[in-house]
Design a protein around this motif. Structure first.
Motif, short mmCIF file in Angstrom:
data_model
loop_
_atom_site.label_atom_id
_atom_site.label_comp_id
_atom_site.label_asym_id
_atom_site.label_seq_id
_atom_site.Cartn_x
_atom_site.Cartn_y
_atom_site.Cartn_z
N TRP A 106 0.83 -1.20 0.00
CA TRP A 106 0.00 0.00 0.00
C TRP A 106 0.87 1.26 0.00
N GLU A 107 1.98 1.20 0.70
CA GLU A 107 2.92 2.33 0.68
C GLU A 107 3.47 2.55 -0.72
N ILE A 108 3.82 1.48 -1.41
CA ILE A 108 4.34 1.59 -2.78
C ILE A 108 3.28 2.16 -3.72
N VAL A 109 2.06 1.65 -3.60
CA VAL A 109 0.97 2.16 -4.45
C VAL A 109 0.76 3.65 -4.19
N GLY A 110 0.82 4.04 -2.91
CA GLY A 110 0.67 5.45 -2.58
C GLY A 110 1.77 6.32 -3.17
N ASN A 111 2.97 5.77 -3.26
CA ASN A 111 4.07 6.50 -3.88
C ASN A 111 3.91 6.64 -5.39
N LEU A 112 3.34 5.61 -6.01
CA LEU A 112 3.30 5.55 -7.46
C LEU A 112 2.06 6.21 -8.06
N TRP A 113 0.96 6.21 -7.35
CA TRP A 113 -0.29 6.71 -7.91
C TRP A 113 -0.17 8.14 -8.42
N GLY B 83 -9.14 -3.79 -4.25
CA GLY B 83 -10.34 -3.14 -3.75
C GLY B 83 -10.03 -1.83 -3.05
N ARG B 84 -8.92 -1.80 -2.33
CA ARG B 84 -8.54 -0.58 -1.64
C ARG B 84 -8.13 0.52 -2.62
N ILE B 85 -7.42 0.15 -3.67
CA ILE B 85 -7.02 1.12 -4.69
C ILE B 85 -8.26 1.72 -5.35
N ILE B 86 -9.23 0.87 -5.63
CA ILE B 86 -10.45 1.34 -6.28
C ILE B 86 -11.26 2.25 -5.36
N SER B 87 -11.41 1.84 -4.11
CA SER B 87 -12.28 2.60 -3.20
C SER B 87 -11.63 3.86 -2.66
N GLU B 88 -10.34 3.81 -2.34
CA GLU B 88 -9.69 4.95 -1.71
C GLU B 88 -9.03 5.91 -2.71
N LEU B 89 -8.70 5.41 -3.90
CA LEU B 89 -8.03 6.25 -4.88
C LEU B 89 -8.89 6.50 -6.11
N ASP B 90 -10.13 6.02 -6.06
CA ASP B 90 -11.08 6.20 -7.16
C ASP B 90 -10.61 5.55 -8.45
N GLY B 91 -9.88 4.46 -8.32
CA GLY B 91 -9.43 3.74 -9.51
C GLY B 91 -10.57 2.97 -10.16
N GLU B 92 -10.39 2.67 -11.42
CA GLU B 92 -11.39 1.93 -12.19
C GLU B 92 -10.79 0.60 -12.66
N SER B 93 -11.46 -0.49 -12.33
CA SER B 93 -10.98 -1.81 -12.75
C SER B 93 -11.07 -1.95 -14.26
N ALA C 53 -3.78 -7.33 -11.86
CA ALA C 53 -4.97 -6.52 -12.04
C ALA C 53 -4.55 -5.17 -12.63
N VAL C 54 -5.42 -4.58 -13.44
CA VAL C 54 -5.15 -3.28 -14.05
C VAL C 54 -6.17 -2.28 -13.52
N ILE C 55 -5.69 -1.15 -13.04
CA ILE C 55 -6.56 -0.11 -12.51
C ILE C 55 -6.29 1.19 -13.27
N ARG C 56 -7.34 1.79 -13.77
CA ARG C 56 -7.22 3.06 -14.50
C ARG C 56 -7.39 4.23 -13.55
N LYS C 57 -6.52 5.22 -13.70
CA LYS C 57 -6.63 6.44 -12.91
C LYS C 57 -7.72 7.32 -13.51
N PRO C 58 -8.57 7.93 -12.69
CA PRO C 58 -9.65 8.76 -13.25
C PRO C 58 -9.09 9.97 -13.98
#
Length: 461
Positions: free
Chosen positions: A212-219, A245-255, A292-297
């Motif tokens: 989660w720390e790495i995702v937070g750095n990269l987003w 699920g956390r990336i989608i809900s907390e960062l508004d990512g799209e699956s 998994a692939v998540i799109r940034k809004p």
């Protein structure tokens, strides 16, 4: 082979997830061997002495029926193929779909890149002129990454060494970010005994926190409308579906859905509506992987890039720069800036000069573009990066074709006997008419210029 003793808590977790079938596969099964051919070098199946069925999700991947001694194959050292676990080749399939129909160059970050398998697989499918930034935190692993990138020979790569936190300041810089994050390694239990011995519920929790720390750095580094390709080599849901699920809900990512053929045997996520792709040994011929692939809004914005017209020639005599340019394919100066820095002369794509400048402010860059040569006194010594690069002007050097035994001796650091009449100076050695590396012919002998850290250490049969 005797059965592996898997931790009881791990086996209970598999049962809870409905993956009881993995118990026997992981305790008794053996991993398969596979390679990915370097199509950028024009390598075909007929160029190798081994081969088998194709990897279903990677058209340049091949399964092998047995594991050859790759160390003693010169083509391996020439970057003709990469020995890669078949499941991890899926990243090339993913990125190929994400970039389908795109012809303009992209900028991609592989944030946890060592040893380089996923990086080189993605390079193969990017639009022409795209930039790959490959990063690794651990110095020893970063050195291996650098070696593999140089051997693969794409000139549009930057290799960095640093923590992902250093990328935070590169806001909205990348179209795609690949995060093959450090994990508990459950999917590698057939290949790595340490993955079995180190496993614990506590390790899963530690890995999830780090992920989660790495995702937070990269987003923040992803452009609006860009993509995060998240992957692990583990089975538990905490590091996989729950993290997505956390990336989608907390960062508004799209699956994002990736099309895969049912014949591939790839499984969906467990207990999630998100598009997830699980590689389960026994269902696929490969090791454990989750993707998994998540799109940034947001929507992509037009980007203004540097023309790269300016050259950095500090501390380098024009004679050496002219010599470096003469070693490159005609017209290289139109697309690449040739510059000196410290004791090196390099070539780097003009289109991405601004990104290189930004990255050098934030991270330790250990390789960029093509290292043409190193300055030593008044001499410019051609590098291994140049020898293997598509930018090399082969006519700039006399050639000497080697036999297999001679090639292996050269790769081991031994002196090579050159034919009578070979001109003095730098000579390009080839094997099967493909560049292998340089020597310097000084008349009565030749100095081996193959990088010492890369030399074959094993005894040649």
């Amino acid at each position: 082979m005797s059965s592996r003793q898997l931790p009881d808590e791990f086996l209970a977790m598999l049962t809870e997830m409905g993956l009881e079938e993995l118990k026997t596969v992981l305790s008794e099964g053996e991993p398969s061997t596979s390679v990915r051919l370097n199509r950028l070098k024009g390598i075909q199946e007929s160029d190798i002495d081994f081969g088998g069925p194709a990897v279903p999700w990677c058209d340049s991947g091949l399964y092998l029926d047995s594991r050859p001694r790759f160390t003693f194959d010169p083509l391996f050292h020439q970057g003709g193929y990469y020995v890669q676990e078949a499941s991890s080749m899926f990243h090339s399939h993913v990125v190929a779909q994400l970039t389908a129909g795109i012809s303009s160059p992209l900028r991609v970050l592989d944030s946890c890149a060592a040893p380089g398998g996923k990086t080189t697989a993605v390079i193969d499918v990017l639009p022409e002129g795209s930039l790959m930034v490959a990063n690794e935190y651990v110095p020893s692993r970063a050195a291996v990454l650098r070696e593999n990138i140089i051997k693969w020979s794409s000139p549009s790569v930057i290799v960095t060494r640093g923590d992902t936190a250093s990328f935070r300041r590169l806001k909205e810089s990348f179209d795609i970010v690949i995060a093959d994050v450090p994990c508990s390694g459950e999917g590698m239990m057939r290949k790595d005994d340490e993955a079995v011995s180190q496993w614990s519920p506590g390790l899963i929790r530690e890995c999830a926190e780090r992920q989660w720390e790495i995702v937070g750095n990269l987003w923040p580094t992803i452009k609006p409308g860009g993509y995060l390709v998240y992957s692990t080599c583990t089975f538990n849901r905490s590091e996989n579906e729950e993290m997505v699920g956390r990336i989608i809900s907390e960062l508004d990512g799209e699956s994002v859905e990736i099309n895969v053929s049912p014949e591939c045997g790839i499984s969906p996520g467990i207990g999630t509506a998100a598009h997830c792709y699980r590689f389960l040994p026994g269902r696929v011929r490969g090791e454990g992987l989750f993707v998994a692939v998540i799109r940034k809004p947001g929507e992509p914005r037009a980007e203004k890039r540097s023309s790269g017209k300016e050259k950095n020639t500090k501390n380098k005599p024009s004679q050496q720069l002219s010599q470096a340019l003469s070693w490159l394919q005609a017209g290289s100066e139109d697309k690449y800036t040739i510059y000196g820095e410290e004791d090196r002369i390099s070539a780097f794509p003009r289109l991405h000069a601004d990104m290189l400048k930004k990255i050098k402010k934030e991270l330790d860059v250990i390789h960029e573009g093509v290292l043409i040569g190193n300055v030593k006194g008044r001499d410019l010594i051609p590098s291994q990066s140049l020898a293997l690069s598509p930018l090399l002007a082969r006519k700039a050097f006399p050639h000497c074709e080697l036999t297999r035994d001679e090639a292996l001796a050269y790769l081991s650091g031994e002196a090579v006997s050159l034919p009578d009449g070979t001109p003095r100076g730098f000579v390009l050695l080839t094997f099967h008419d493909r560049p292998l590396g340089f020597v310097k012919n000084i008349g009565n002998r030749s100095n081996n210029l193959y990088p010492a850290p890369w030399r074959i250490k094993s005894k040649i049969n």
